[in-house]
Enzyme design. Structure first.
Site, short mmCIF file in Angstrom:
data_model
loop_
_atom_site.label_atom_id
_atom_site.label_comp_id
_atom_site.label_asym_id
_atom_site.label_seq_id
_atom_site.Cartn_x
_atom_site.Cartn_y
_atom_site.Cartn_z
N GLY A 160 0.84 -1.19 0.00
CA GLY A 160 0.00 0.00 0.00
C GLY A 160 0.87 1.24 0.00
O GLY A 160 2.11 1.14 -0.13
N THR A 163 -4.19 -2.75 -1.58
CA THR A 163 -4.77 -2.38 -0.29
C THR A 163 -6.28 -2.38 -0.43
O THR A 163 -6.82 -1.85 -1.41
CB THR A 163 -4.33 -1.00 0.24
OG1 THR A 163 -5.18 -0.64 1.33
CG2 THR A 163 -4.38 0.10 -0.80
N ILE A 164 -6.93 -2.97 0.57
CA ILE A 164 -8.40 -2.94 0.53
C ILE A 164 -8.88 -1.50 0.64
O ILE A 164 -9.99 -1.20 0.25
CB ILE A 164 -9.02 -3.80 1.66
CG1 ILE A 164 -8.70 -3.25 3.05
CG2 ILE A 164 -8.60 -5.25 1.54
CD1 ILE A 164 -9.57 -3.85 4.15
N ASP A 165 -8.04 -0.60 1.16
CA ASP A 165 -8.45 0.79 1.37
C ASP A 165 -8.59 1.56 0.06
O ASP A 165 -9.25 2.59 0.01
CB ASP A 165 -7.44 1.52 2.27
CG ASP A 165 -7.19 0.79 3.57
OD1 ASP A 165 -8.06 0.00 3.99
OD2 ASP A 165 -6.11 0.98 4.16
N ARG A 224 -9.18 2.47 6.61
CA ARG A 224 -8.26 3.44 7.18
C ARG A 224 -8.84 4.85 7.00
O ARG A 224 -10.00 5.05 7.30
CB ARG A 224 -6.88 3.31 6.53
CG ARG A 224 -5.77 3.98 7.30
CD ARG A 224 -5.05 3.09 8.25
NE ARG A 224 -4.29 2.05 7.59
CZ ARG A 224 -3.51 1.20 8.25
NH1 ARG A 224 -3.37 1.29 9.54
NH2 ARG A 224 -2.87 0.26 7.60
N GLU A 258 -14.38 3.06 9.38
CA GLU A 258 -13.72 3.00 10.69
C GLU A 258 -13.07 4.33 11.12
O GLU A 258 -12.89 4.57 12.30
CB GLU A 258 -12.67 1.89 10.70
CG GLU A 258 -11.56 2.09 9.68
CD GLU A 258 -10.53 0.98 9.69
OE1 GLU A 258 -10.61 0.05 10.49
OE2 GLU A 258 -9.61 1.05 8.84
N HIS A 286 -11.38 -7.83 9.84
CA HIS A 286 -10.47 -8.53 8.93
C HIS A 286 -11.17 -9.51 8.00
O HIS A 286 -10.53 -10.03 7.07
CB HIS A 286 -9.38 -9.24 9.74
CG HIS A 286 -8.51 -8.25 10.47
ND1 HIS A 286 -8.90 -7.68 11.65
CD2 HIS A 286 -7.32 -7.70 10.14
CE1 HIS A 286 -7.97 -6.83 12.05
NE2 HIS A 286 -7.00 -6.80 11.15
O1 F6P Z 1 -4.75 -0.93 5.42
C1 F6P Z 1 -5.52 -2.08 5.45
C2 F6P Z 1 -6.24 -2.23 6.77
O2 F6P Z 1 -7.04 -3.38 6.70
C3 F6P Z 1 -7.07 -1.01 7.18
O3 F6P Z 1 -8.29 -0.93 6.49
C4 F6P Z 1 -7.19 -1.22 8.67
O4 F6P Z 1 -7.39 -0.02 9.35
C5 F6P Z 1 -5.86 -1.83 9.02
O5 F6P Z 1 -5.31 -2.38 7.83
C6 F6P Z 1 -5.92 -2.90 10.08
O6 F6P Z 1 -4.63 -3.30 10.38
P1 F6P Z 1 -4.28 -4.58 11.25
O7 F6P Z 1 -4.25 -5.76 10.32
O8 F6P Z 1 -2.94 -4.29 11.79
O9 F6P Z 1 -5.32 -4.74 12.29
#
Ligand code: F6P
Length: 393
Positions: free
Chosen positions: A148, A172-174, A218, A269, A317
């Site tokens: 990402g 990135t899913i974002d 994010r 979020e 997740h």
């Molecule tokens: O950047 C991808 C993401 O899934 C975000 O959407 C989320 O805020 C973050 O990673 C979560 O991270 P982690 O896997 O460390 O909980």
């Protein structure tokens, strides 16, 4: 981009190092001086669906078209922080069947920049030299990093510091990496969130409830607005648009007045609480507070203001897991092939992008600077408003 196998140059030094891993052991049966080039690949940052499809495409293109070798570096740059480094050769048979698998066969890491890497005693240390030393010993002629915006920035800095020929692939899913319209993982995440919303209509209606669905993303609201529209949400809250609680209440009450006894609220979020603070789940490890919990905060306030019976679903997740959507597989495959072609053409410090229905490549420096938030004048915001969806403003 044209494939140009003729650019692959034979380097005797690379040949010699191909046959040995760092501890002097051969890396595998194919680790013989038969290849003209050896390239590395790693995945970095949070995992998502489609990473394996990209790895598979890189391996196929490199081996079948160019007769190169491919070395997978495990756990992102963490695989280069140990001696010997954690690497493995990727042959065609190693990527057989991974097209549809979620996650990444190489593992990944989304914490700890190498420039200030956390130590057990609580201090931080610059581990750049260790990483670059390990990289050099692998005898790689180029590195492809799938990450990402944050990971690609770190990898670019490392590449510039260590003079590493580097090509980036956005994932990135974002979906917030600049310039590219799509990053690997986004489509699957939207599918999962949409399916969840689809299912929630029935239970919400059965119990006359307001259900809030908290999605990841994010600082960007791409997943929320896409899944919210596709799933028929009544309210979509994204970080890019500050909300007012009374507007949300108005929509819920309006639904009831129209005889719709339930409402679905999709909330990203990073949407802030009424004091304009991010809601963070501090129990998430690795020294970083993770976004999470705004759904619950808002559910309580909506319940207070409207009297509605509220429930919250945090998809978390789930949005990163499982079988990649066909679109993510396609994107990842196209990106993987294009990235290897860039290496063949010795076009480095570039990132592959999806633009105007095709893969193009752009300077990596520009891509990582150009953060892509939801466009407030864009089609999706207009569509949501056109459908009467409340965006909180
Ligand atoms: O950047 C991808 C993401 O899934 C975000 O959407 C989320 O805020 C973050 O990673 C979560 O991270 P982690 O896997 O460390 O909980």
């Amino acid at each position: 981009m044209q494939a140009n196998p003729g650019n692959a140059r034979m380097n005797p030094r690379v040949f010699r190092s191909i046959a040995r891993s760092l501890d002097g052991q051969p890396l595998g049966p194919d680790a013989t001086p038969s290849a003209t080039r050896r390239i590395g690949v790693l995945t970095s940052g949070g995992d998502c669906a489609g990473l394996n499809a990209a790895i598979r495409a890189i391996v196929h293109r490199a081996i079948v078209t160019y007769q190169w070798e491919v070395v997978g570096i495990e756990q992102s740059t963490h695989g280069l922080m140990t001696h010997p480094p954690k690497v493995r050769q990727l042959r065609l048979e190693d990527v057989d069947g991974i097209l549809t698998a979620g996650g990444t066969i190489l593992g990944t890491a989304n914490y700890g920049t190498p420039f200030a890497y956390p130590q057990p005693d609580g201090t931080v240390k610059d581990v750049t030299e260790t990483i670059l030393e390990s990289y050099q010993k692998l005898g790689l002629s180029a590195l492809i990093g799938i990450g990402g915006d944050g990971s690609l920035s770190i990898l670019r800095k490392l590449a510039l510091q260590g003079n590493i020929p580097f090509v980036g692939i956005p994932k990135t899913i974002d979906n917030d990496v600049g310039i590219t319209e799509r990053s690997i993982g986004f489509s699957t995440a939207v599918n999962i969130a949409t399916e969840a919303i689809d299912r929630l209509h029935f239970t919400a209606a059965s119990h006359s409830r307001v259900i809030l669905v908290e999605v990841m993303g994010r600082d960007a609201g791409h997943i929320a607005i896409s899944a919210g529209i596709a799933g028929g949400a009544d309210v979509i809250l994204i970080p890019e648009i500050p909300y007012q609680l009374d507007k949300i209440a108005e929509k819920i009450n309006h639904n009831q007045a129209l005889g719709k006894n339930y409402s679905l609220v999709v909330v990203a979020e990073a949407v802030r609480n009424e004091d304009k603070e991010a809601v963070v789940n501090s129990s998430a490890g690795q020294g970083q507070g993770r976004l999470g919990g705004i759904g619950q905060v808002l559910a309580e306030r909506i319940s207070e203001v409207t009297g509605a019976d509220t429930r919250v679903i945090v998809l978390g997740h789930l949005q990163r897991g499982g079988t990649p959507s066909p679109f993510d597989r396609l994107t990842a495959s196209a990106f993987g092939v294009a990235a290897v072609d860039l290496v063949a053409q010795e076009c480095y410090d570039r990132m592959v992008t999806w633009q105007d229905r095709q893969v193009k490549d752009v300077p990596l420096a520009i891509a990582i600077q150009d953060y892509a938030a939801v466009d407030l004048d864009g089609t999706l915001v207009k569509t949501a408003r056109g459908l009467g969806i409340c965006l909180g403003d």
